[in-house]
Enzyme design. Structure first.
Site, PDB file in Angstrom:
ATOM      1  N   CYS A 154      44.007   8.479  43.553  1.00 57.21           N
ATOM      2  CA  CYS A 154      43.163   8.427  44.797  1.00 57.21           C
ATOM      3  C   CYS A 154      42.045   7.686  44.780  1.00 57.21           C
ATOM      4  CB  CYS A 154      42.480  10.046  44.769  1.00 57.21           C
ATOM      5  SG  CYS A 154      41.328  10.021  46.134  1.00 57.21           S
ATOM      6  N   CYS A 157      38.750   8.556  46.045  1.00 59.69           N
ATOM      7  CA  CYS A 157      37.928   9.506  45.066  1.00 59.69           C
ATOM      8  C   CYS A 157      37.397   8.802  44.085  1.00 59.69           C
ATOM      9  CB  CYS A 157      38.915  10.543  44.708  1.00 59.69           C
ATOM     10  SG  CYS A 157      39.910  11.474  45.901  1.00 59.69           S
ATOM     11  N   ASP A 158      38.070   8.056  43.471  1.00 61.77           N
ATOM     12  CA  ASP A 158      37.534   7.447  42.040  1.00 61.77           C
ATOM     13  C   ASP A 158      37.497   5.925  41.902  1.00 61.77           C
ATOM     14  OD1 ASP A 158      38.262  10.046  41.128  1.00 61.77           O
ATOM     15  OD2 ASP A 158      40.402   9.575  40.703  1.00 61.77           O
TER      16      ASP A 158
END
Ligand code: NDP
Length: 331
Positions: A154, A157-158
């Protein structure tokens, strides 16, 4: 952080020792566009739906960046914003939204029993399954070794953790193209590792990738290993040269992002529901009906082909209407 952890599957029927049984008319599993749309329609139809969100509240779209192709948003909208709006809309009409996952089901009787988080049973007249799909991994040992230490599925997200660093994205579809473009805005350099000599991504996404200066596409490369002392420091790739020749290539990277497709989240239902070989739940064409009366499926869990937010929302609406009709005729 791995937001795509598979469901904790328990194949047996729900534990009959669990005394905590709640009866509802309509139970919705999943909080992507399909689940929330089904919730909006069923709550407006006075069916008092209860919706369990699953582990990733808002589903896969919460990890996407700009959505430019959902009708009604001429200026685009971010995935998290859209999902937040859908949740609010479902709540506005009275959907009871709860955090939790289905850990077992019993679809053998007229009433459908679903165990939530191993400790509560919901007995529903009708169930809408909208549990979506989960990101795939290559299956390398080093992916597990470096989970949370440089390996992610992701980028949204990261990606932030790799600001100014070099990273790689694996895959050649729209997700890979989108993640590579997103990461290119944060990172120094992005390698896009593509196993064939073409991208599967849409023309627009391909153009974005190919015109972004800090994305380097590694055509016909496959990842065979990741290495590093305290986290990912590089990847070992094999480049195909001609039909038989191969060359080992090592790249230095701090982050390794998977974008190679998804697996439908249907394992917990497989004892009762017909699926295709990959696990996508089969529905009667033109409807959301599964092989079990009163159990309906909507969104990516039953859609190996279109997999779009708008088609998921559309099938969520269909499921709600199918449920309404089913409950009306229920004796
Ligand atoms: P896709 O299935 O479309 O693409 C998966 C990609 O990963 C393919 O290029 C495939 O290669 C590659 N791949 C699969 N397995 C491996 C492996 N073991 N090693 C290396 N590469 C591998 O998945 P996506 O998640 O990209 O997209 C799913 C759906 O969602 C599509 O319909 C897409 O259009 C849609 N989508 C739309 C977006 C948007 O409109 N904004 C954004 C993201 C997704 P190969 O091509 O060789 O098979």
């Amino acid at each position: 952080m791995d937001l795509f952890k598979p469901l904790n599957v328990q194949e047996d029927s729900p534990d009959n020792d669990i005394k905590n049984v709640e009866k509802v008319r309509c139970l919705i599993l999943g909080s992507g566009p399909a689940g929330y749309t089904a919730a909006i329609y069923t709550s407006r139809a006075n069916l008092a739906p209860v919706l369990y969100t699953g582990l990733q509240m808002g589903g896969q779209l919460t990890s996407t960046t700009e959505i430019e192709n959902f009708p009604g948003y001429p200026n685009g909208i971010t995935g998290p914003e859209m999902m937040d709006d859908l949740r609010k809309q479902a709540e506005k009409f009275g959907t009871d939204i709860r955090f939790g996952i289905a850990t077992a089901v019993d679809f053998s009787g007229k009433k459908h029993r679903v165990t939530i988080d191993d400790n509560k049973i919901i007995e529903a007249d009708a169930v809408i399954i909208a549990t979506g799909a989960t990101a795939k991994y290559l299956g390398l040992e080093s992916e597990t070794k470096y989970a949370g230490m440089g390996v992610s599925a992701c980028a949204t997200c990261d990606g932030f953790f790799y600001k100014g660093k070099d990273v790689a994205v694996v895959g050649g579809g729209d997700t890979a193209a989108e993640e590579a473009t997103y990461l290119a805005g944060l990172c120094r350099k992005v390698y896009l590792i593509v196993r064939r000599n073409v991208l599967r991504a849409s023309k627009t996404m391909q153009e974005k990738v190919l015109s972004t200066k800090n994305i380097e596409v590694l055509w016909e490369h496959q990842t065979v290993d990741l290495f590093g002392e305290n986290g990912v420091e590089g990847a070992t790739l094999v480049k195909r040269k001609g039909t038989k020749e191969e060359e080992i290539v090592k790249i230095k990277i701090d982050g390794f992002f998977l974008a190679i497709g998804h697996t439908p989240n249907s394992a917990v239902f497989k004892k009762y529901l017909e699926t295709d070989q990959t696990g996508y739940i089969k529905t009667i064409p033109g409807t959301t009906k599964t092989n079990v009366e009163g159990v309906f499926a909507a969104g990516d869990v039953q859609d190996p082909h279109y997999r779009q937010a708008v088609t998921a929302a559309g099938s969520g609406c269909m499921a709600a209407i199918d449920v309404e009709c089913y409950l009306l005729n229920m004796k």
